[in-house]
Design a protein around this motif. Structure first.
Motif, mmCIF file in Angstrom:
data_model
loop_
_atom_site.group_PDB
_atom_site.id
_atom_site.type_symbol
_atom_site.label_atom_id
_atom_site.label_comp_id
_atom_site.label_asym_id
_atom_site.label_seq_id
_atom_site.Cartn_x
_atom_site.Cartn_y
_atom_site.Cartn_z
ATOM 1 N N GLN A 230 -0.692 7.945 6.067
ATOM 2 C CA GLN A 230 -1.223 6.957 7.148
ATOM 3 C C GLN A 230 -1.074 7.808 8.482
ATOM 4 O O GLN A 230 -1.790 8.006 9.195
ATOM 5 N N LEU A 231 0.236 8.295 8.605
ATOM 6 C CA LEU A 231 0.685 9.261 9.880
ATOM 7 C C LEU A 231 -0.305 10.482 9.966
ATOM 8 O O LEU A 231 -0.749 10.830 11.167
ATOM 9 N N LYS A 232 -0.441 11.052 8.758
ATOM 10 C CA LYS A 232 -1.274 12.418 8.798
ATOM 11 C C LYS A 232 -2.936 11.949 9.080
ATOM 12 O O LYS A 232 -3.328 12.662 9.806
ATOM 13 N N PHE A 233 -3.352 11.055 8.542
ATOM 14 C CA PHE A 233 -4.763 10.895 8.320
ATOM 15 C C PHE A 233 -5.508 9.647 8.951
ATOM 16 O O PHE A 233 -6.503 9.335 9.007
ATOM 17 N N GLY A 234 -4.450 8.589 9.363
ATOM 18 C CA GLY A 234 -4.825 7.279 9.836
ATOM 19 C C GLY A 234 -5.700 7.271 10.849
ATOM 20 O O GLY A 234 -6.571 6.150 11.024
ATOM 21 N N ASN A 235 -6.001 8.457 11.780
ATOM 22 C CA ASN A 235 -6.581 8.384 12.836
ATOM 23 C C ASN A 235 -7.951 8.960 12.620
ATOM 24 O O ASN A 235 -8.619 9.195 13.711
ATOM 25 N N ASN A 236 -8.232 9.292 11.356
ATOM 26 C CA ASN A 236 -9.536 9.793 10.982
ATOM 27 C C ASN A 236 -10.616 8.807 10.580
ATOM 28 O O ASN A 236 -10.226 7.803 9.715
ATOM 29 N N ASP A 237 -11.415 8.434 11.247
ATOM 30 C CA ASP A 237 -12.470 7.478 10.808
ATOM 31 C C ASP A 237 -13.046 7.648 9.454
ATOM 32 O O ASP A 237 -13.606 6.695 8.856
ATOM 33 N N ASP A 238 -13.224 8.730 8.909
ATOM 34 C CA ASP A 238 -13.853 9.049 7.533
ATOM 35 C C ASP A 238 -12.811 9.110 6.555
ATOM 36 O O ASP A 238 -13.027 9.198 5.192
ATOM 37 N N PHE A 239 -11.466 8.660 6.905
ATOM 38 C CA PHE A 239 -10.478 8.577 5.924
ATOM 39 C C PHE A 239 -10.471 6.753 5.332
ATOM 40 O O PHE A 239 -10.341 5.947 6.225
ATOM 41 N N PHE A 240 -10.261 6.852 4.107
ATOM 42 C CA PHE A 240 -10.298 5.212 3.576
ATOM 43 C C PHE A 240 -8.939 5.013 2.831
ATOM 44 O O PHE A 240 -8.305 6.047 2.305
ATOM 45 N N TYR A 241 -8.484 4.072 3.031
ATOM 46 C CA TYR A 241 -7.056 3.565 2.611
ATOM 47 C C TYR A 241 -7.222 1.961 2.286
ATOM 48 O O TYR A 241 -7.287 0.981 2.708
ATOM 49 N N LEU A 242 -7.462 1.982 0.616
ATOM 50 C CA LEU A 242 -7.857 0.750 0.037
ATOM 51 C C LEU A 242 -6.787 0.079 -0.779
ATOM 52 O O LEU A 242 -6.480 0.891 -1.761
ATOM 53 N N GLN A 243 -6.356 -1.213 -0.390
ATOM 54 C CA GLN A 243 -5.284 -1.823 -1.257
ATOM 55 C C GLN A 243 -6.059 -2.577 -2.259
ATOM 56 O O GLN A 243 -6.819 -3.373 -2.139
ATOM 57 N N GLU A 244 -5.894 -2.323 -3.760
ATOM 58 C CA GLU A 244 -6.582 -3.056 -4.715
ATOM 59 C C GLU A 244 -5.674 -3.396 -5.909
ATOM 60 O O GLU A 244 -4.445 -3.052 -5.771
ATOM 61 N N THR A 245 -6.186 -3.936 -6.922
ATOM 62 C CA THR A 245 -5.296 -3.907 -8.311
ATOM 63 C C THR A 245 -6.192 -3.192 -9.410
ATOM 64 O O THR A 245 -7.290 -3.358 -9.335
ATOM 65 N N LEU A 246 -5.318 -2.582 -10.104
ATOM 66 C CA LEU A 246 -5.773 -2.074 -11.307
ATOM 67 C C LEU A 246 -5.185 -2.283 -12.494
ATOM 68 O O LEU A 246 -3.925 -1.947 -12.690
#
Length: 446
Positions: free
Chosen positions: A9-25
């Motif tokens: 998150q620290l590395k890429f969190g400030n990029n608008d094209d980066f997605f971080y999605l919490q789901e269940t599998l």
């Protein structure tokens, strides 16, 4: 949030094209990560749902399902995760056992298709050319060279920016000493940052940046690259560079094309002799004009000397100034023809060249004969194979012109000796630039 996710998150969190999605599998909490700009999210999600449905029908456990999805890594390998994300991979993090899976997603179509070459024209040969994608380029080579002796070694070089580099060679034909030296140099210097071929050549392979003739011969033609592999040379592919770097470069790359062999032997030799003569004309003709006009007019027949003198009546400065001025203008026209858009460039440079040539002759700034000399030199220079070699030849003629203006015909000979001595001094890890291949096929067929 654990340390692994915090670091990403620290590395890429400030990029608008980066997605971080919490789901269940499969009832297990996961986090999906990647870049919208590199991944086709919709197609990837549909593919993932297909996997999940198949896994549910087969009653697979989460660990069995992870093996199907891709490579499983421990969360301590943060650098690997960062590299994979930058390469366009989908990263699925499993919170339960603190591990992640690197999945191959549906990629965004960012690479162009295999097209015809744009910088090298082909006569009776394959019309494919290399692209910016390194895997596609290796695939093209494998398609053309159907042998199990083809070897590919890939490296990642650089510290801040990772660049993929692939070394391709023909096992059993390649010079083993050269291959070992290349691999050693890459392994030793792979931490160094390179942004272009000049830096790659100097920092990774240790070649001089000031050499007029490169140790690499660049080509966008797969047929030429494959032919070099057959002759025992190696080729290098750099990701996002649509050329193969043939190493070592040798003198005959300037005159010989593999597609020449699609013609009969007399025609092939005719074309190659024509290119050799073109190289000599490019180097010698401007200097010969200066020498015969200003230093050694006595070597000409009297009729020719008078004819040349008549063309220069009214020209206010010596031949050396006259030719340097026009060569400079010609270099500007050639550079402009490359930079201008393709639909208007040839028209503007042709019209500009004709009008400019007529204007300077009518204004008595240069002689008619000089315009003929320059036109012949430019045409002859275009017969050389490869833009890189052609540029080196264009620069070499200035040495001859200056020496001819000082020493006349003798200066031309001195210049040729200097150029030959320089060429003879070039080598790539002990392989001379003037070296001849001893392959039987080459001895028999040139």
């Amino acid at each position: 949030m654990n340390t692994f996710l915090k670091q990403l998150q620290l590395k890429f969190g400030n990029n608008d094209d980066f997605f971080y999605l919490q789901e269940t599998l499969l009832d297990t909490p996961i986090v999906r990560m990647g870049f919208y700009s590199l991944i086709d999210v919709v197609r990837t999600k549909l593919s993932l749902q297909t996997y999940i449905k198949a896994a549910a029908d087969a009653n697979l456990t989460v660990d069995e399902f992870k093996n199907i999805l891709g490579d499983i890594q421990n969360s301590t390998a943060v650098d690997d995760a960062i590299t994979c994300l930058l390469q366009g991979k989908l990263l699925i993090y499993f919170e339960k056992d603190d591990s992640y899976v690197i999945m191959e997603p549906a990629p965004k179509p960012l690479n162009r298709a295999v097209e015809s070459p744009t910088n090298e024209n082909v006569f009776l040969g394959s019309l494919n050319s290399f692209t910016e994608d390194i895997e596609t380029n290796i695939g093209i080579v494998r398609k053309q060279l159907l042998t199990d002796n083809l070897r590919v070694k890939s490296f990642k070089i650089g510290s801040d920016e990772i660049t993929q580099l692939s070394l391709v060679y023909y096992e059993g034909r390649a010079n083993r000493g050269l291959i070992h030296k290349l691999i050693d140099q890459i392994e030793k210097n792979k931490h160094k940052q390179t942004a272009n071929l000049q830096q790659l050549s100097k920092k990774v392979f240790g070649f001089s940046s000031w050499s007029l003739i490169s140790n690499f011969n660049q080509t966008e033609l797969p047929q030429e690259a494959v032919n070099s592999l057959r002759k025992g040379r190696a080729i290098l592919f750099v990701d996002r560079l649509p050329n193969a770097l043939v190493i070592p470069g040798i003198l005959w790359d300037v005159f010989c094309l593999d597609s020449d062999r699609n013609l009969s032997l007399p025609l092939m030799y005719f074309l190659r002799v024509l290119r050799v003569l073109g190289a000599f004309v490019t180097i010698i003709l401007p200097g010969l004009y200066v020498a015969l006009v200003s230093v050694n007019p006595e070597v000409l027949r009297i009729e020719m000397a008078l004819s040349i003198a008549q063309t220069r009546i009214g020209v206010p400065y010596p031949a050396i100034i006259e030719i340097i001025l026009m060569l400079f203008v010609l270099e500007l026209i050639l550079e402009a023809s490359i930079r201008l858009p393709k639909n208007i460039g040839p028209t503007i440079t042709m019209v500009g060249g004709i009008i400019l040539g007529q204007a300077v002759v009518q204004a008595k700034l240069v002689s008619n004969l000089l315009i003929i000399i320059l036109a012949a030199t430019t045409i002859a220079n275009s017969t050389i194979v490869g833009l890189q070699q052609s540029l080196a030849l264009r620069i070499s003629k200035y040495v001859i012109v200056v020496l001819a203006a000082i020493f006349g015909v003798l200066g031309i000979l001195e210049g040729l000796v200097l150029i030959c001595a320089y060429i003879a001094s070039l080598n790539t890890y002990g392989i001379p630039f003037l070296g001849l291949s001893k392959e039987k096929d080459e001895i028999n067929h040139g």
